[in-house]
Scaffold this motif. Sequence first.
Motif, mmCIF file in Angstrom:
data_model
loop_
_atom_site.group_PDB
_atom_site.id
_atom_site.type_symbol
_atom_site.label_atom_id
_atom_site.label_comp_id
_atom_site.label_asym_id
_atom_site.label_seq_id
_atom_site.Cartn_x
_atom_site.Cartn_y
_atom_site.Cartn_z
ATOM 1 N N UNK A 1 31.003 16.221 23.598
ATOM 2 C CA UNK A 1 31.008 17.644 23.210
ATOM 3 C C UNK A 1 30.147 18.452 24.172
ATOM 4 N N UNK A 2 30.361 18.235 25.438
ATOM 5 C CA UNK A 2 29.541 18.863 26.474
ATOM 6 C C UNK A 2 30.143 20.193 26.915
ATOM 7 N N UNK A 3 29.297 21.182 27.093
ATOM 8 C CA UNK A 3 29.742 22.478 27.605
ATOM 9 C C UNK A 3 30.086 22.408 29.101
ATOM 10 N N UNK A 4 29.763 21.291 29.742
ATOM 11 C CA UNK A 4 30.156 21.085 31.134
ATOM 12 C C UNK A 4 31.597 20.581 31.235
ATOM 13 N N UNK A 5 32.111 20.082 30.133
ATOM 14 C CA UNK A 5 33.471 19.544 30.097
ATOM 15 C C UNK A 5 34.423 20.494 29.365
ATOM 16 N N UNK A 6 33.936 21.074 28.290
ATOM 17 C CA UNK A 6 34.760 21.893 27.398
ATOM 18 C C UNK A 6 34.175 23.302 27.317
ATOM 19 N N UNK A 7 35.025 24.279 27.219
ATOM 20 C CA UNK A 7 34.577 25.650 26.970
ATOM 21 C C UNK A 7 35.439 26.280 25.889
ATOM 22 N N UNK A 8 34.870 27.289 25.249
ATOM 23 C CA UNK A 8 35.617 28.012 24.217
ATOM 24 C C UNK A 8 36.396 29.123 24.903
ATOM 25 N N UNK A 9 37.697 28.943 25.004
ATOM 26 C CA UNK A 9 38.559 29.835 25.784
ATOM 27 C C UNK A 9 38.865 31.088 24.964
ATOM 28 N N UNK A 10 37.946 32.051 25.008
ATOM 29 C CA UNK A 10 38.062 33.268 24.214
ATOM 30 C C UNK A 10 37.854 34.493 25.112
ATOM 31 N N UNK A 11 38.175 35.661 24.582
ATOM 32 C CA UNK A 11 37.885 36.911 25.276
ATOM 33 C C UNK A 11 36.391 37.174 25.147
ATOM 34 N N UNK A 12 35.708 37.245 26.262
ATOM 35 C CA UNK A 12 34.256 37.377 26.228
ATOM 36 C C UNK A 12 33.808 38.825 26.074
ATOM 37 N N UNK A 13 34.587 39.757 26.629
ATOM 38 C CA UNK A 13 34.258 41.173 26.484
ATOM 39 C C UNK A 13 35.515 41.998 26.689
ATOM 40 N N UNK A 14 35.527 43.186 26.097
ATOM 41 C CA UNK A 14 36.676 44.084 26.240
ATOM 42 C C UNK A 14 36.189 45.511 26.053
ATOM 43 N N UNK A 15 36.620 46.417 26.931
ATOM 44 C CA UNK A 15 36.162 47.793 26.845
ATOM 45 C C UNK A 15 37.220 48.759 27.357
ATOM 46 N N UNK A 16 37.163 49.975 26.846
ATOM 47 C CA UNK A 16 38.044 51.024 27.334
ATOM 48 C C UNK A 16 37.530 51.545 28.670
ATOM 49 N N UNK A 17 38.440 52.043 29.496
ATOM 50 C CA UNK A 17 38.094 52.567 30.809
ATOM 51 C C UNK A 17 38.669 53.969 30.974
ATOM 52 N N UNK A 18 38.060 54.769 31.847
ATOM 53 C CA UNK A 18 38.769 55.979 32.280
ATOM 54 C C UNK A 18 40.062 55.543 32.959
ATOM 55 N N UNK A 19 41.129 56.256 32.728
ATOM 56 C CA UNK A 19 42.424 55.855 33.281
ATOM 57 C C UNK A 19 42.332 55.756 34.798
ATOM 58 N N UNK A 20 42.766 54.623 35.334
ATOM 59 C CA UNK A 20 42.718 54.379 36.778
ATOM 60 C C UNK A 20 44.077 53.862 37.240
ATOM 61 N N UNK A 21 44.398 54.085 38.511
ATOM 62 C CA UNK A 21 45.687 53.678 39.050
ATOM 63 C C UNK A 21 45.537 52.493 40.000
ATOM 64 N N UNK A 22 46.474 51.560 39.875
ATOM 65 C CA UNK A 22 46.510 50.384 40.729
ATOM 66 C C UNK A 22 47.951 50.168 41.193
ATOM 67 N N UNK A 23 48.101 49.238 42.153
ATOM 68 C CA UNK A 23 49.427 48.893 42.682
ATOM 69 C C UNK A 23 49.708 47.439 42.380
ATOM 70 N N UNK A 24 50.926 47.157 41.903
ATOM 71 C CA UNK A 24 51.300 45.799 41.558
ATOM 72 C C UNK A 24 51.527 44.959 42.813
ATOM 73 N N UNK A 25 51.018 43.733 42.793
ATOM 74 C CA UNK A 25 51.246 42.806 43.889
ATOM 75 C C UNK A 25 52.504 41.980 43.621
#
Length: 429
Positions: free
Chosen positions: A106-130
């Motif tokens: 049960x080591x944290x070096x082997x296993x991790x809790x795959x969860x959303x660590x943080x989430x926040x709203x942003x001022x609307x920004x524009x990006x280009x799809x790759x």
Amino acid sequence: MKKLFAILLIPFFLSPLSVISTEKTISLSNEAKYQLTASVVTNTTYFDIIPSNPNLYSDSNSYSDQALTVIAKTHTANVPLDIVALKINDQAIPIFQLEDGSYIEASRQIIYDDIIMSQQELPVAEFWLKDGFKFYDSPYIMGTKEVKTKLVAYTKVSVSEEAQTYHGTYYKVDGQGWISADDISETDNRMEKVQKTLTQKYNKPNYGIYIKQLGTNNSASLNGDVTMYSASVAKLATLYYVEEQLQSQTIKLEDKLKYTSDVNSFAKAYDPSGSGKISKTADNKDYTIENLLKAVAQNSDNVATNVLGYYIANQYDNDFQSTISSLIGTDFDMKERKLSAKSAANLMEAIYYQNGDIINYLSNTDFDNTRISKDISVQVAHKIGDAYDFKHDVAIVYADEPFIISVFTNNASYTDITNIANDVYAILK
């Protein structure tokens, strides 16, 4: 009396006292022993609860015994790990019991809790799809589902939220889903698609092509440095040089120049019998610089070019040669008139930044129904060149993000140039 009482008490203190023992041997579970001996380091190394979405950093073994000595199977990362219990083995190591009955540290070096660590709203920004982007129904963690979209690569999107997971940074594209930061570009990346199109469709040795966005300085090229006889495209050098004299107020548009026989006979003059509407033989008339510039830009007039070259550029003297050579980044000789698609584009870009009347003249020419400008609906300022098997066109296309397109060809057609321009414009418009 007090002294006598103290003497009588001495034997009491010196006598041995009987002690009644209350100690018992207590049997502790492995879990209890672990809790008694666990340190801060231990707690940060091992889990003390079962993670909600356990995942492996990399492929790892589970074991058939709690001592973790006999390998049972290998588990793959990013595949659900079904944990049913948290135990402490006889070696005081926390272990997880899996649904299949095997055990894993049960080591944290082997296993991790795959969860959303943080989430926040942003001022609307524009990006280009790759290219190759993917959308998900939530910030990506194990178990997140991919969602379909009608969006295509190299288009602009708006994001409104940001999230962090163990897999990286993710952004929410309104109405579409969540996308990895690795799949978007902060800057306009459409030139990548232009380059792919040129390479896939027009990779021929008789084409020289150079494209440059003026706002981003991004460019694409196919044989862009290969020199060819540039024909009338070299007249851009004359146009640029005259405009420089106008802007420095050395000359004025209304100044007049006399058309004598000398203007057609100096070493670097164009053949007067070529393109243009001005008399092919000297008429000794005065022509304003403004009218001569229009004739060069709109009619590709050889005589008008010669008049300006003779008087304003001093028969293309050393100052002219060094000015143009410095501008295009390579040696230039007006007599040889050899340019590459890239150096011609550099000339047109310099004219763009002069922002003089020449741009308007180049936007209304006798050649607007062919080559680059034929099918493009926005303003196109261009200069053509024809001689022998060479057919060229160099243009500023005033799309939302203006760009330069320079197409040099040898033994090709006007339609070939139009097709190249149409494909590029479809991407950059």
